[in-house]
Design an enzyme around this catalytic site. Structure first.
Site, mmCIF file in Angstrom:
data_model
loop_
_atom_site.group_PDB
_atom_site.id
_atom_site.type_symbol
_atom_site.label_atom_id
_atom_site.label_comp_id
_atom_site.label_asym_id
_atom_site.label_seq_id
_atom_site.Cartn_x
_atom_site.Cartn_y
_atom_site.Cartn_z
ATOM 1 C CB CYS A 140 2.710 -7.998 4.009
ATOM 2 S SG CYS A 140 1.460 -9.124 3.357
ATOM 3 C CG HIS A 173 2.945 -5.594 -0.092
ATOM 4 N ND1 HIS A 173 4.147 -6.062 0.382
ATOM 5 C CD2 HIS A 173 2.083 -6.639 -0.013
ATOM 6 C CE1 HIS A 173 4.028 -7.338 0.724
ATOM 7 N NE2 HIS A 173 2.785 -7.704 0.496
ATOM 8 C CD GLU A 210 6.216 -3.220 -0.249
ATOM 9 O OE1 GLU A 210 5.488 -2.644 0.580
ATOM 10 O OE2 GLU A 210 6.343 -4.456 -0.277
HETATM 11 N N1 GLN Z 1 2.791 -15.101 4.211
HETATM 12 C C1 GLN Z 1 1.862 -14.101 4.615
HETATM 13 C C2 GLN Z 1 0.492 -14.316 3.996
HETATM 14 O O1 GLN Z 1 0.356 -14.998 3.020
HETATM 15 C C3 GLN Z 1 2.368 -12.699 4.310
HETATM 16 C C4 GLN Z 1 2.498 -12.432 2.848
HETATM 17 C C5 GLN Z 1 3.360 -11.230 2.543
HETATM 18 O O2 GLN Z 1 4.107 -10.760 3.385
HETATM 19 N N2 GLN Z 1 3.285 -10.735 1.327
HETATM 20 O O3 GLN Z 1 -0.475 -13.777 4.465
#
Ligand code: GLN
Length: 539
Positions: free
Chosen positions: A381, A507, A509
């Site tokens: 992410c 994600h 995970e």
């Molecule tokens: N802050 C980033 C976004 O909003 C990444 C978000 C995250 O890592 N979950 O796109």
């Protein structure tokens, strides 16, 4: 349908979520379909807007619900796919009651905690049973008995048990049996008082889970049995596990918790087959290999902030017969002292998700270090966005490239807010959330790891690789290996001519399980295992 309610007493952080999950494992292995859920007494609608320091990780479900991290344990220890129905907060309950009040649904009556709030909680219990089916629902009540804010939930489950009739509902109460060094004794008084507190509101526990550092001898068990008013076999010792949380189902089975629960609920089921689970635990405890992986983040001192990532590394380690030593690296420390001293001895570097610009320059220099030195790199992410920023700055020569999350006026917004996000004003529950389908490009590492052209993964972000820069990134050698089925958004990137430089916008995970390590974590740990310190930069 049978119902198990798990409450906690004496102190918080007793591990009742884990104990509930481990019971879920055992019941599932006895052939039952188990649903797990959590009631959280706080007033937030969900933990999505809470600071990780307050709450730890926000766990995301398939349907996009942002939930308590205990739901991560539930999904890792059992096989049910949970939904937004399975994490009820006081905030949701009150919101629904007040919406009904404004809509005139209470027909002029005074709206009260009892019966309106408690009815709302019971209605959710029935809705879960109807919509999800299954044999047993295990519901964990967050907080500690005696908390004022937990009272409506306890009253609701008391009523629910009364209405469901005997043999259909049991209450499991988790308490602490502390060891007092000076007296060289385990003490039962806190447990007795916590049970008394529970009785005050009309709940008598059927099973008492005693969290303890030392074994409970027969005298202690008898005492808890007598004052807790349960047969001695229903006093269950929950010792701190030695090596891994995944020992918990084995320990609780030794204490015959699953037998006790099935007997009380008149569930006629065979003994669980724990062979595979034991095998997994053995691989976690006695691995052949060893690998050092750095996680570069800003919530490093708080273990719960990256809970699912750490668990996924355990799963991937076991699948590779490897112990993963996690080195927590503070991104801000890299900003001060440079990446070398923190990263040079590592075999893999992982940059997890995150929000806000604190520590981002440190993460960017960590990604650059991995790219140049050939250390396996895995970005998740924000970690992917960081890798793209680093590549844009230092390979595409786009000076000062960054994300508009960190600098709205940047000359090179290589990461920018998604179009549909720009009109959103409200913070909670409005990110790109939940499961989305990604197409993978053939002949890429991503494709080879997943063995599939189409994957589904869970998301939680607002920003995205900016389409306007894709051509430049690709021309400079970055491979966009995954794009979203809807809208062609960049979901995965990788670098060729590098042992392992893979990053994803989603994600992974949240989909890793003990006996099914996630393919990306599996591949990352495997590549790290093969990384032997190379002093010379690759390029
Ligand atoms: N802050 C980033 C976004 O909003 C990444 C978000 C995250 O890592 N979950 O796109």
């Amino acid at each position: 349908m049978k119902y198990i309610f798990v409450t906690g007493g004496v102190v918080s952080s007793l591990g009742k979520g884990l104990a509930a999950s481990a019971l879920g494992t055992l019941l599932e292995l006895r052939g039952l379909k188990v649903i797990m859920q959590k009631f959280d007494p706080y007033l937030n609608i969900d933990p999505g807007t809470m600071n990780p320091y307050e709450h730890g990780e926000v766990y995301v479900l398939d349907d996009g619900a942002e939930t308590d991290l205990d739901l991560g344990h539930y999904e890792r220890f059992t096989h049910t796919n949970l939904s937004k129905l399975n994490n009820l907060t006081s905030g949701q309950v009150y919101q629904s009651v007040l919406d009904k009040e404004r809509a005139g649904k209470y027909q002029g009556r005074t709206v009260q905690v009892i019966p309106h709030v408690t009815n709302e909680i019971k209605a959710r219990m029935h809705e879960v049973a109807e919509k999800m089916g299954g044999d047993v629902i295990i519901t964990e009540i967050g907080g500690t008995v005696g908390d004022i804010e937990g009272l409506p939930f306890l009253e609701a489950i008391r009523q629910f048990a009364h209405e469901s009739g005997p043999g259909n509902v049991i209450f499991i109460h988790a308490t602490l049996v502390p060891y007092i060094k000076a007296a060289e004794e385990l003490k039962t008084k806190p447990t007795q008082q916590s049970i008394a507190k529970l009785r005050e509101i009309g709940i008598a526990p059927h099973v008492i889970l005693c969290r303890t550092e030392l074994a409970l001898d027969i005298d202690i068990r008898e005492k808890i049995s007598l004052f807790g008013n349960v047969p001695i076999e229903d006093v269950i010792e929950v010792r701190d596990v030695k090596h891994t949380i995944y020992e918990m189902p084995l320990k609780l089975h030794e204490e015959r918790l699953d037998d006790v629960v099935c007997k009380q609920l008149n569930l006629d089921t065979p003994q669980p087959d724990l062979t595979k689970w034991r095998h997994f635990v053995q691989r976690v405890i006695h691995p052949t290999h060893h690998v050092r992986i750095g996680v570069v983040g800003k919530y490093i001192e708080l273990k719960d902030a990256y809970k699912s990532i750490y668990e996924s590394l355990v799963h991937a380690g076991a699948a590779n017969d490897t112990k993963v030593d996690i080195v927590r690296v503070d991104a801000e420390a890299i900003e001060k002292a440079g990446p070398d001293i923190y990263l040079s001895g590592l075999q893999g570097i992982l940059i997890p998700g995150g929000f806000g610009d604190r520590g981002t320059e440190g993460k960017i220099s960590a990604a650059g270090y991995a790219r140049k030195s050939g250390i396996p790199f895995f970005g998740i992410c924000l970690g992917m966005q960081i890798a793209v920023i680093e590549f844009a700055r230092n390979v595409c020569n786009l000076k000062d490239a960054t994300s508009t999350e960190f600098d709205k006026a940047t000359p090179h917004p290589v990461i920018s807010m998604m179009e549909e996000q720009k009109k959103i004003k409200q913070l909670g529950g409005t990110m790109r959330l939940g499961t989305w389908v990604t197409n993978l490009m053939p002949d890429t590492k991503a494709y080879a790891l997943y063995h599939s052209a189409v994957i589904s993964e869970r998301h939680r972000h607002r920003y995205e690789v900016n389409d306007d820069y894709k051509d430049q990134l690709e021309a400079a050698g970055m491979i966009i290996s995954g794009t979203s089925l809807k809208g062609g958004l960049t979901e995965m990137i990788e670098l060729p001519n590098h042992p392992f430089f893979v990053a994803c916008q989603f994600h992974p995970e949240f989909l890793s399980k003990p006996n099914h390590a996630h393919p990306l974590f599996h591949g990352f740990v495997k590549a790290s295992l093969h990384h032997h310190h190379t002093p010379e930069p690759l390029c």
